[in-house]
Design a protein around this motif. Structure first.
Motif, PDB file in Angstrom:
ATOM      1  N   GLU A 215       0.809  -1.221   0.000  1.00 60.37           N
ATOM      2  CA  GLU A 215       0.000   0.000   0.000  1.00 60.37           C
ATOM      3  C   GLU A 215       0.843   1.272   0.000  1.00 60.37           C
ATOM      4  O   GLU A 215       0.307   2.376   0.005  1.00 60.37           O
ATOM      5  CB  GLU A 215      -0.921   0.019   1.218  1.00 60.37           C
ATOM      6  CG  GLU A 215      -1.936  -1.120   1.230  1.00 60.37           C
ATOM      7  CD  GLU A 215      -2.850  -1.047   2.437  1.00 60.37           C
ATOM      8  OE1 GLU A 215      -2.710  -0.067   3.222  1.00 60.37           O
ATOM      9  OE2 GLU A 215      -3.691  -1.949   2.608  1.00 60.37           O
ATOM     10  N   LEU A 216       2.165   1.099   0.011  1.00 63.43           N
ATOM     11  CA  LEU A 216       3.095   2.238   0.049  1.00 63.43           C
ATOM     12  C   LEU A 216       2.802   3.153   1.230  1.00 63.43           C
ATOM     13  O   LEU A 216       2.793   4.378   1.127  1.00 63.43           O
ATOM     14  CB  LEU A 216       3.042   3.026  -1.271  1.00 63.43           C
ATOM     15  CG  LEU A 216       3.537   2.277  -2.516  1.00 63.43           C
ATOM     16  CD1 LEU A 216       3.425   3.172  -3.747  1.00 63.43           C
ATOM     17  CD2 LEU A 216       4.969   1.792  -2.343  1.00 63.43           C
ATOM     18  N   GLN A 217       2.547   2.521   2.369  1.00 61.46           N
ATOM     19  CA  GLN A 217       2.351   3.244   3.617  1.00 61.46           C
ATOM     20  C   GLN A 217       3.504   2.877   4.544  1.00 61.46           C
ATOM     21  O   GLN A 217       3.693   1.690   4.859  1.00 61.46           O
ATOM     22  CB  GLN A 217       1.005   2.879   4.256  1.00 61.46           C
ATOM     23  CG  GLN A 217      -0.208   3.314   3.456  1.00 61.46           C
ATOM     24  CD  GLN A 217      -0.312   4.823   3.387  1.00 61.46           C
ATOM     25  OE1 GLN A 217      -0.030   5.519   4.364  1.00 61.46           O
ATOM     26  NE2 GLN A 217      -0.739   5.344   2.236  1.00 61.46           N
ATOM     27  N   PHE A 218       4.237   3.886   4.975  1.00 63.10           N
ATOM     28  CA  PHE A 218       5.460   3.619   5.735  1.00 63.10           C
ATOM     29  C   PHE A 218       5.503   4.482   6.988  1.00 63.10           C
ATOM     30  O   PHE A 218       5.123   5.664   6.956  1.00 63.10           O
ATOM     31  CB  PHE A 218       6.698   3.890   4.878  1.00 63.10           C
ATOM     32  CG  PHE A 218       6.740   3.091   3.600  1.00 63.10           C
ATOM     33  CD1 PHE A 218       7.073   1.747   3.630  1.00 63.10           C
ATOM     34  CD2 PHE A 218       6.429   3.683   2.389  1.00 63.10           C
ATOM     35  CE1 PHE A 218       7.108   1.004   2.455  1.00 63.10           C
ATOM     36  CE2 PHE A 218       6.466   2.951   1.216  1.00 63.10           C
ATOM     37  CZ  PHE A 218       6.804   1.610   1.253  1.00 63.10           C
ATOM     38  N   GLY A 219       5.979   3.874   8.062  1.00 59.75           N
ATOM     39  CA  GLY A 219       6.189   4.580   9.319  1.00 59.75           C
ATOM     40  C   GLY A 219       7.411   4.040  10.035  1.00 59.75           C
ATOM     41  O   GLY A 219       7.754   2.848   9.912  1.00 59.75           O
ATOM     42  N   ALA A 220       8.059   4.864  10.802  1.00 58.71           N
ATOM     43  CA  ALA A 220       9.353   4.505  11.397  1.00 58.71           C
ATOM     44  C   ALA A 220       9.250   4.037  12.842  1.00 58.71           C
ATOM     45  O   ALA A 220      10.249   3.577  13.397  1.00 58.71           O
ATOM     46  CB  ALA A 220      10.296   5.712  11.337  1.00 58.71           C
ATOM     47  N   LEU A 221       8.073   4.144  13.463  1.00 58.80           N
ATOM     48  CA  LEU A 221       7.988   3.893  14.904  1.00 58.80           C
ATOM     49  C   LEU A 221       8.454   2.489  15.313  1.00 58.80           C
ATOM     50  O   LEU A 221       9.200   2.366  16.299  1.00 58.80           O
ATOM     51  CB  LEU A 221       6.555   4.141  15.388  1.00 58.80           C
ATOM     52  CG  LEU A 221       6.347   4.066  16.901  1.00 58.80           C
ATOM     53  CD1 LEU A 221       7.210   5.096  17.610  1.00 58.80           C
ATOM     54  CD2 LEU A 221       4.875   4.256  17.248  1.00 58.80           C
ATOM     55  N   PRO A 222       8.056   1.402  14.617  1.00 60.55           N
ATOM     56  CA  PRO A 222       8.529   0.076  15.064  1.00 60.55           C
ATOM     57  C   PRO A 222      10.049  -0.052  15.034  1.00 60.55           C
ATOM     58  O   PRO A 222      10.643  -0.692  15.911  1.00 60.55           O
ATOM     59  CB  PRO A 222       7.874  -0.889  14.057  1.00 60.55           C
ATOM     60  CG  PRO A 222       6.736  -0.136  13.482  1.00 60.55           C
ATOM     61  CD  PRO A 222       7.154   1.299  13.467  1.00 60.55           C
ATOM     62  N   PHE A 223      10.689   0.569  14.062  1.00 57.20           N
ATOM     63  CA  PHE A 223      12.135   0.439  13.909  1.00 57.20           C
ATOM     64  C   PHE A 223      12.882   1.332  14.907  1.00 57.20           C
ATOM     65  O   PHE A 223      13.924   0.945  15.424  1.00 57.20           O
ATOM     66  CB  PHE A 223      12.526   0.781  12.475  1.00 57.20           C
ATOM     67  CG  PHE A 223      11.669   0.082  11.455  1.00 57.20           C
ATOM     68  CD1 PHE A 223      11.758  -1.296  11.287  1.00 57.20           C
ATOM     69  CD2 PHE A 223      10.756   0.785  10.698  1.00 57.20           C
ATOM     70  CE1 PHE A 223      10.967  -1.955  10.355  1.00 57.20           C
ATOM     71  CE2 PHE A 223       9.959   0.142   9.767  1.00 57.20           C
ATOM     72  CZ  PHE A 223      10.057  -1.227   9.594  1.00 57.20           C
ATOM     73  N   ILE A 224      12.348   2.528  15.158  1.00 61.20           N
ATOM     74  CA  ILE A 224      12.945   3.384  16.194  1.00 61.20           C
ATOM     75  C   ILE A 224      12.849   2.698  17.549  1.00 61.20           C
ATOM     76  O   ILE A 224      13.803   2.678  18.335  1.00 61.20           O
ATOM     77  CB  ILE A 224      12.262   4.759  16.217  1.00 61.20           C
ATOM     78  CG1 ILE A 224      12.501   5.496  14.887  1.00 61.20           C
ATOM     79  CG2 ILE A 224      12.761   5.597  17.379  1.00 61.20           C
ATOM     80  CD1 ILE A 224      11.759   6.813  14.781  1.00 61.20           C
ATOM     81  N   TYR A 225      11.682   2.116  17.823  1.00 62.84           N
ATOM     82  CA  TYR A 225      11.475   1.413  19.094  1.00 62.84           C
ATOM     83  C   TYR A 225      12.470   0.256  19.239  1.00 62.84           C
ATOM     84  O   TYR A 225      13.120   0.107  20.273  1.00 62.84           O
ATOM     85  CB  TYR A 225      10.037   0.896  19.151  1.00 62.84           C
ATOM     86  CG  TYR A 225       9.749   0.003  20.325  1.00 62.84           C
ATOM     87  CD1 TYR A 225       9.502   0.540  21.587  1.00 62.84           C
ATOM     88  CD2 TYR A 225       9.723  -1.388  20.185  1.00 62.84           C
ATOM     89  CE1 TYR A 225       9.243  -0.287  22.673  1.00 62.84           C
ATOM     90  CE2 TYR A 225       9.460  -2.217  21.260  1.00 62.84           C
ATOM     91  CZ  TYR A 225       9.222  -1.654  22.501  1.00 62.84           C
ATOM     92  OH  TYR A 225       8.970  -2.468  23.574  1.00 62.84           O
ATOM     93  N   GLY A 226      12.595  -0.566  18.204  1.00 59.79           N
ATOM     94  CA  GLY A 226      13.503  -1.705  18.283  1.00 59.79           C
ATOM     95  C   GLY A 226      14.956  -1.286  18.435  1.00 59.79           C
ATOM     96  O   GLY A 226      15.712  -1.898  19.192  1.00 59.79           O
ATOM     97  N   THR A 227      15.349  -0.222  17.722  1.00 55.82           N
ATOM     98  CA  THR A 227      16.738   0.249  17.807  1.00 55.82           C
ATOM     99  C   THR A 227      17.051   0.773  19.202  1.00 55.82           C
ATOM    100  O   THR A 227      18.086   0.433  19.793  1.00 55.82           O
ATOM    101  CB  THR A 227      16.979   1.349  16.765  1.00 55.82           C
ATOM    102  OG1 THR A 227      16.707   0.833  15.457  1.00 55.82           O
ATOM    103  CG2 THR A 227      18.411   1.843  16.821  1.00 55.82           C
ATOM    104  N   VAL A 228      16.165   1.609  19.730  1.00 62.18           N
ATOM    105  CA  VAL A 228      16.421   2.234  21.031  1.00 62.18           C
ATOM    106  C   VAL A 228      16.393   1.206  22.160  1.00 62.18           C
ATOM    107  O   VAL A 228      17.286   1.186  23.025  1.00 62.18           O
ATOM    108  CB  VAL A 228      15.388   3.356  21.282  1.00 62.18           C
ATOM    109  CG1 VAL A 228      15.513   3.890  22.710  1.00 62.18           C
ATOM    110  CG2 VAL A 228      15.574   4.487  20.284  1.00 62.18           C
ATOM    111  N   ILE A 229      15.397   0.322  22.163  1.00 57.69           N
ATOM    112  CA  ILE A 229      15.262  -0.641  23.260  1.00 57.69           C
ATOM    113  C   ILE A 229      16.399  -1.666  23.245  1.00 57.69           C
ATOM    114  O   ILE A 229      16.985  -1.974  24.288  1.00 57.69           O
ATOM    115  CB  ILE A 229      13.896  -1.347  23.201  1.00 57.69           C
ATOM    116  CG1 ILE A 229      12.763  -0.322  23.341  1.00 57.69           C
ATOM    117  CG2 ILE A 229      13.790  -2.382  24.302  1.00 57.69           C
ATOM    118  CD1 ILE A 229      12.808   0.481  24.624  1.00 57.69           C
ATOM    119  N   SER A 230      16.730  -2.195  22.075  1.00 53.32           N
ATOM    120  CA  SER A 230      17.821  -3.177  22.014  1.00 53.32           C
ATOM    121  C   SER A 230      19.155  -2.549  22.423  1.00 53.32           C
ATOM    122  O   SER A 230      19.952  -3.174  23.142  1.00 53.32           O
ATOM    123  CB  SER A 230      17.922  -3.770  20.610  1.00 53.32           C
ATOM    124  OG  SER A 230      18.179  -2.762  19.650  1.00 53.32           O
TER     125      SER A 230
END
Length: 333
Positions: free
Chosen positions: A85-100
């Motif tokens: 659908e060409l819908q993109f958001g960064a929240l899951p990746f920011i969350y994973g980067t910061v928490i890990s």
């Protein structure tokens, strides 16, 4: 009599006045063209380094512009990532980067300080301390792909019973509320802590060794125990260097790619549980960049790279400010 008075006058005569305003750092004199050339040489490399940084920022921003113009700042908190659908958001990746990265630094900091203290003080014989410090620093030479393979075949099977036990006994707690599948946030954080441990340990050890021996002797002569000297004198005196080591390690944790990609699980869903799979910005860049066909997909990936770039710069800027504040405080005291 006359000769005696002449000698007396020569001895009591004031020396010729000298120019006390001479700048010893002045390099404009004759015969100093090499120093001037070296100064220009150093300035050139410094400007080239800054120019490279700005050039990288410009290239990333240019390639990310389709996503920036389409999604704007809402890209930062949008949890949806749908290529079809060409819908993109960064929240899951920011969350994973910061928490890990946070898990990694929380584990690596006390371990690294412990190794630094043991290898810088005389708790152990020298023939034990030197190989121990060398072995810890040797971890930094292991390629991240090898560490990732070790994580898949050794770390995840080793942690799976522990993760299952945490879920069975503490599933009511949000951090352990999901059934463990093996790969996940917790293995990724532990793997990152192993990879950044040499940075924290080596730099902290060098900083502790550089603390003057007189401070240790003075503290113990006043009745302080060894541990009181370490925790109340040595660690505060070396705090600026330890903070620098921590930030360098955090910078590597934020940008680590292959090892994290292998063990984090690569799930776009945001889950508060540390036992659940997740995703990080470097991992999604490594996984999807070659498959990106649509310009908006490529722009979204470059937007993620720009976000990671900004996060890393902010972390380093905060570290510089902390070191300066601590240095100013120590100078006042």
């Amino acid at each position: 009599m006359t000769n005696i008075s002449k000698k007396r006058n020569r001895l009591t005569r004031k020396p010729t006045e000298m120019n006390t305003e001479v700048d010893l750092t002045d390099t404009a004199g004759e015969g100093l063209w090499m120093e001037s050339g070296f100064t220009l040489f150093v300035w050139g490399f410094a400007l080239a380094t800054a120019g490279t940084l700005f050039l990288m920022s410009a290239v990333i921003f240019k390639d990310a512009w389709p996503a920036i113009s389409n999604f704007g700042l809402s890209f930062l908190w949008n949890p949806k990532w749908d290529i079809g659908e060409l819908q993109f958001g960064a929240l899951p990746f920011i969350y994973g980067t910061v928490i890990s990265s946070a898990i990694g630094i929380i584990i690596a900091l006390p371990l690294g300080l412990s190794v630094a203290i043991v290898t810088s003080e005389n708790f152990l014989p020298l023939w034990v301390r030197s190989p121990l410090g060398f072995m810890v620093e040797l971890i930094a030479a292991i390629p991240s792909v090898i560490v990732g393979l070790w994580g898949i075949f050794v770390l995840i099977p080793f942690l799976l019973p522990l993760q299952q036990s945490l879920f069975d006994n503490f599933s009511w707690f949000p951090l352990f509320s999901s059934e463990p599948l093996g790969p996940g946030m917790l293995p990724a954080g532990i793997l990152l802590s192993i990879m950044i441990l040499p940075t924290v340990a080596a730099i902290s050890r060098d900083v502790l060794i550089s603390v003057p021996v007189d401070l240790r002797s003075a503290s113990m002569s006043l009745g302080a125990t060894r541990w009181e000297t370490i925790f109340k004198l040595l660690l505060p005196a070396a705090s600026s260097g330890i903070i620098g080591a921590t930030i360098l390690a955090l910078g590597r944790a934020l940008g680590e790619t292959m090892a994290v990609t292998m063990v984090i699980g690569n799930s776009i869903q945001i889950n508060p549980s540390l036992l659940a799979p997740s995703y990080s910005i470097p991992a999604v860049l490594a996984s999807q960049f070659r498959e990106a066909v649509e310009p908006l997909h490529t722009g979204a990936l470059m937007y993620l790279a720009l976000i990671l770039f900004v996060i890393t710069l902010l972390v380093n800027a905060i570290a510089v400010l902390l070191v300066q504040l601590i240095g100013a405080k120590e100078a006042k005291t």
